[in-house]
Design an enzyme around this catalytic site. Structure first.
Site, PDB file in Angstrom:
ATOM      1  N   GLY A  39       0.814  -1.203  -0.164  1.00  0.00           N
ATOM      2  CA  GLY A  39       0.040  -0.082  -0.114  1.00  0.00           C
ATOM      3  C   GLY A  39       0.857   1.258  -0.177  1.00  0.00           C
ATOM      4  O   GLY A  39       1.981   1.132   0.413  1.00  0.00           O
ATOM      5  N   GLY A  46      -0.129  -4.826   0.597  1.00  0.00           N
ATOM      6  CA  GLY A  46      -1.507  -4.655  -0.267  1.00  0.00           C
ATOM      7  C   GLY A  46      -1.452  -5.564  -1.561  1.00  0.00           C
ATOM      8  O   GLY A  46      -2.507  -5.532  -1.932  1.00  0.00           O
ATOM      9  N   GLU A  98       4.970  -6.000   7.612  1.00  0.00           N
ATOM     10  CA  GLU A  98       4.301  -4.886   8.355  1.00  0.00           C
ATOM     11  C   GLU A  98       4.983  -4.641   9.580  1.00  0.00           C
ATOM     12  O   GLU A  98       4.791  -3.370  10.385  1.00  0.00           O
ATOM     13  CB  GLU A  98       2.907  -5.032   8.132  1.00  0.00           C
ATOM     14  N   ASP A 149      -2.317  -7.279   7.053  1.00  0.00           N
ATOM     15  CA  ASP A 149      -3.603  -6.877   6.787  1.00  0.00           C
ATOM     16  C   ASP A 149      -4.202  -7.445   5.471  1.00  0.00           C
ATOM     17  O   ASP A 149      -3.543  -8.538   5.234  1.00  0.00           O
ATOM     18  CB  ASP A 149      -3.936  -5.340   6.827  1.00  0.00           C
TER      19      ASP A 149
END
Length: 338
Positions: free
Chosen positions: A68, A117, A140, A148
């Site tokens: 992301g 992401g 992360e 996530d």
């Protein structure tokens, strides 16, 4: 804007909806604009009877998607606007859920780096096709955040909870053989065959393309060779128990490798990830898993470790984050149970 300059190129070729990630200079880091473009295309194709399948690939030779757009997110948080992150994650997680529940085949063709992401727009599809150039990770915890985009749910469905927790906490990089062994990838083709594979897929069928080009990587999975040690350590319920099991583990080489990976991680993110993985071991479906991740995500981006971790990793790039203290794991678990 010229269509070839768009961050995502949307096309229909024969009976296939094509999503080409096209933000090469940023390694296809996904921002809100890209999320919305892909979601709009999926919505249009879902009820279009002429579209039989969806193909997602990258126009970049380096990366499918490196994650992301955390730089923009950090800037918003530091400026006192964490609500930007709320909106971004909600939209991104809705897209991930759509991909994971899509009624038509979704084929991700991964011929390069896929992280964060990027895993969200690839691993939930029906077919996750990689080449020898694929490299995957969920790093992360190194930015004071948690895995996530459904990883903490999906990974526990395709491999064991211990392997999944090991990958989520350490951010260990996965080779193509590792990706296949865990189930994160479903098929392997050679990078030299990507163009021919794609042509066959579009002009004939997915089955014909896989039948002609699917093969196996030359190397074996190093992760598989470590499975026994991972189960003995990361199979424990809490981080405190994992840490104790690591300290007592007789395989010094394995222990040292894990400690080296953990040196990069925020202590708060390690413990939060353990709590999140435990919660999503019990999740009933991807949507519930994403909802649990969303609660933790919105909490973590509001903590100093996130801004500091992103600063050290992508802003100043000094790789020397000064992380803060950590809560008890029960407190992170309680966030999800509220």
């Amino acid at each position: 804007m010229n269509i070839m300059e768009a961050p995502v190129i949307i096309e229909v070729r024969h009976n296939t909806g094509v999503v080409a990630l096209n933000r090469a200079k940023a390694l296809n880091s996904i921002n809100l604009e890209m999320v919305n473009i892909i979601q709009d295309a999926l919505n249009a194709w879902e009820t279009d009877e002429s579209i039989k399948q969806v193909l997602i690939y990258s126009t970049s030779e380096r990366a499918f998607c490196a994650g992301g757009d955390i730089r923009d997110l950090r800037e918003a948080v530091v400026a006192g606007n964490p609500e930007f992150g709320d909106h971004y994650f909600q939209a991104e997680f809705d897209l991930v859920n759509h991909l994971g529940t899509y009624p038509k085949p979704v084929i991700a063709l991964i011929n390069g780096i896929v992280m964060g992401g990027g895993m969200g727009v690839s691993m939930h599809g029906s077919h996750r096709i990689i080449t020898e150039k694929a490299l995957a990770a969920m790093p992360e915890t190194a930015i004071g955040y948690v895995p996530d985009v459904g990883f903490t749910y999906f990974s526990q469905q395709v491999t064991t909870p211990a392997i999944a927790k090991f990958l989520g906490i350490t951010g260990r990089r996965l080779s193509p053989a590792d990706m296949l062994w865990t189930g994160i990838a479903s098929h392997f083709i050679r990078s030299a065959d990507v163009e021919a594979f794609t042509t066959t897929l579009l002009q004939d069928s997915l089955e014909a393309a896989l039948g002609e080009f699917s093969t196996q990587p030359a190397e074996a999975s190093t992760l598989a060779a470590q499975a026994e040690s991972i189960e003995a350590t990361f199979g424990q319920k809490t981080w405190a128990l994992i840490d104790a099991a690591l300290a007592a583990h007789p395989d010094v080489a394995f222990r040292d490798e894990v400690y080296q990976l953990l040196r990069q991680a925020a202590p708060s993110a390690i413990v939060a990830t353990s709590a999140l993985m435990n919660a999503n071991r019990e999740a009933q479906d991807l949507r519930e898993g994403l909802d649990n991740e969303l609660i933790m995500a919105l909490h973590m981006i509001r903590q100093p470790d996130f801004a500091e971790g992103v600063r050290a990793a992508v802003v100043d790039k000094d790789r020397n984050p000064q992380f803060g203290s950590v809560r008890a794991e029960e407190e992170y678990a309680a966030l999800i149970k509220k």
